[in-house]
Scaffold this motif. Sequence first.
Motif, short mmCIF file in Angstrom:
data_model
loop_
_atom_site.label_atom_id
_atom_site.label_comp_id
_atom_site.label_asym_id
_atom_site.label_seq_id
_atom_site.Cartn_x
_atom_site.Cartn_y
_atom_site.Cartn_z
N TYR A 1 -2.81 -2.00 -7.65
CA TYR A 1 -3.95 -1.41 -6.95
C TYR A 1 -5.06 -2.44 -6.81
N ASN A 2 -5.70 -2.44 -5.65
CA ASN A 2 -6.78 -3.39 -5.40
C ASN A 2 -8.09 -2.68 -5.06
N PHE B 1 9.54 -4.12 -1.37
CA PHE B 1 8.09 -4.24 -1.19
C PHE B 1 7.62 -3.33 -0.06
N ARG B 2 6.54 -2.58 -0.32
CA ARG B 2 5.93 -1.78 0.74
C ARG B 2 4.47 -1.49 0.39
N PRO B 3 3.60 -1.53 1.38
CA PRO B 3 2.21 -1.11 1.15
C PRO B 3 2.15 0.41 1.05
N GLN C 1 -2.60 8.00 0.32
CA GLN C 1 -2.10 8.17 -1.04
C GLN C 1 -2.99 7.50 -2.09
N LEU C 2 -4.05 6.82 -1.64
CA LEU C 2 -4.89 6.05 -2.55
C LEU C 2 -6.05 6.89 -3.08
N ALA C 3 -6.34 6.70 -4.34
CA ALA C 3 -7.46 7.40 -4.97
C ALA C 3 -8.77 6.81 -4.46
N SER D 1 0.19 -1.73 -3.30
CA SER D 1 1.56 -2.03 -2.91
C SER D 1 2.51 -1.62 -4.03
N SER D 2 3.75 -1.38 -3.67
CA SER D 2 4.77 -1.13 -4.67
C SER D 2 5.97 -2.02 -4.38
N PHE D 3 6.71 -2.36 -5.42
CA PHE D 3 7.92 -3.15 -5.28
C PHE D 3 8.71 -3.05 -6.59
#
Length: 364
Positions: free
Chosen positions: A95-96, A126-128, A133-135, A142-144
């Motif tokens: 998370y950024n 890998f996918r953004p 879905q972001l708090a 991103s997830s991978f």
Amino acid sequence: MEANNIVVLGAGVAGLTTAYLLSQNAANNITVVAKHMPGDYDIEYCSPWAGANYLPVGVQGSAHAEYEKKTWPVLQELAQNHPEAGIHFQPTIVYNREKDKQSATGQWFAELLKKEPWYKDVVPDFRPLPSEQLAPGIDNASSFTSVCINTAIYLPWLVGQCRKHGVVFKRGVFKHVADAANAHHSGRKADLVVNCTGLSSKKLGGVMDDKLYPARGQIVVVRNDPGYMSSASGTDDGEDEAVYIMGRAAGGGTILGGSYQKHNWDTSLDPNLAIRIMKRCIELCPSLVKEGQGIEGLDIIRHGVGLRPLREGGPRVEKEKIDGVWVVHNYGHGGFGYQASYGSAEAAIKLVAAALGQKTQAKL
């Protein structure tokens, strides 16, 4: 054909990986000499304290990034085909928050947290994450698929691989790097020393690298297992405090972190920081504990403090002659020693070959 007598100084992940790759050439006769060996826990010995995982942080186009890129296929193959190495796959989310950009942790994770990072073509899946879905407060994520390493299994596994190829292990402490050449198990002076002493190279005679400095890390190891890795660009508790969660393979526990305190040599546990770490990790990943629980829901195995060997300008992988002895340096990998280990060792081995080639020419 006369063997190449080589001493590898240091038995952390850099030294063991370098020795392992060198040992695959039958022409090399290798001794690993170190003050600390796998099984030891000492503040001078960084590798056992590491998470350890694969979250690339090297700047695109840098040697560091290349080391990480070349290391992934090896870690992937070990996770797939060698369970005895203590490495397993784990889904991960990063998370950024843009407001962390100038913090110590934000700068550390800057490459990792890019929306289009170079490693998206290296790691699987890998996918953004979609913005919906972001708090609140999270700008991108991103997830991978990554890996997590149980260092208590993996470091001894490396020792075993080395021994299978004839590497001899000895304890030793040296004031000067050139003195290590006299520690080869053959009784002869080594043709070359590979220096993998990490932060100790700051005070090692003949090296005295003043570009090295520590980044203090503190962790909590727990039995709770959320089933995936997670980390973020920073926290609201301090610009050098971090939040990350990773589950080691084979029952190695879950690592809760952490901190990234540059130039901090303090080896003692900070109990207040430990509480903040646990609270942050539960906030990041509520499934760590049962619903309604706080830090009292964490089943603590132990606390840990380690000093990452950071170096201005990045890792030192180069060769030089010191007091008549060829030395190849491979140290200064900060908090990314495992995820850069094979790429960095490969670069060091090319320098070993070049130096030994020059040695042979000199004899002629």
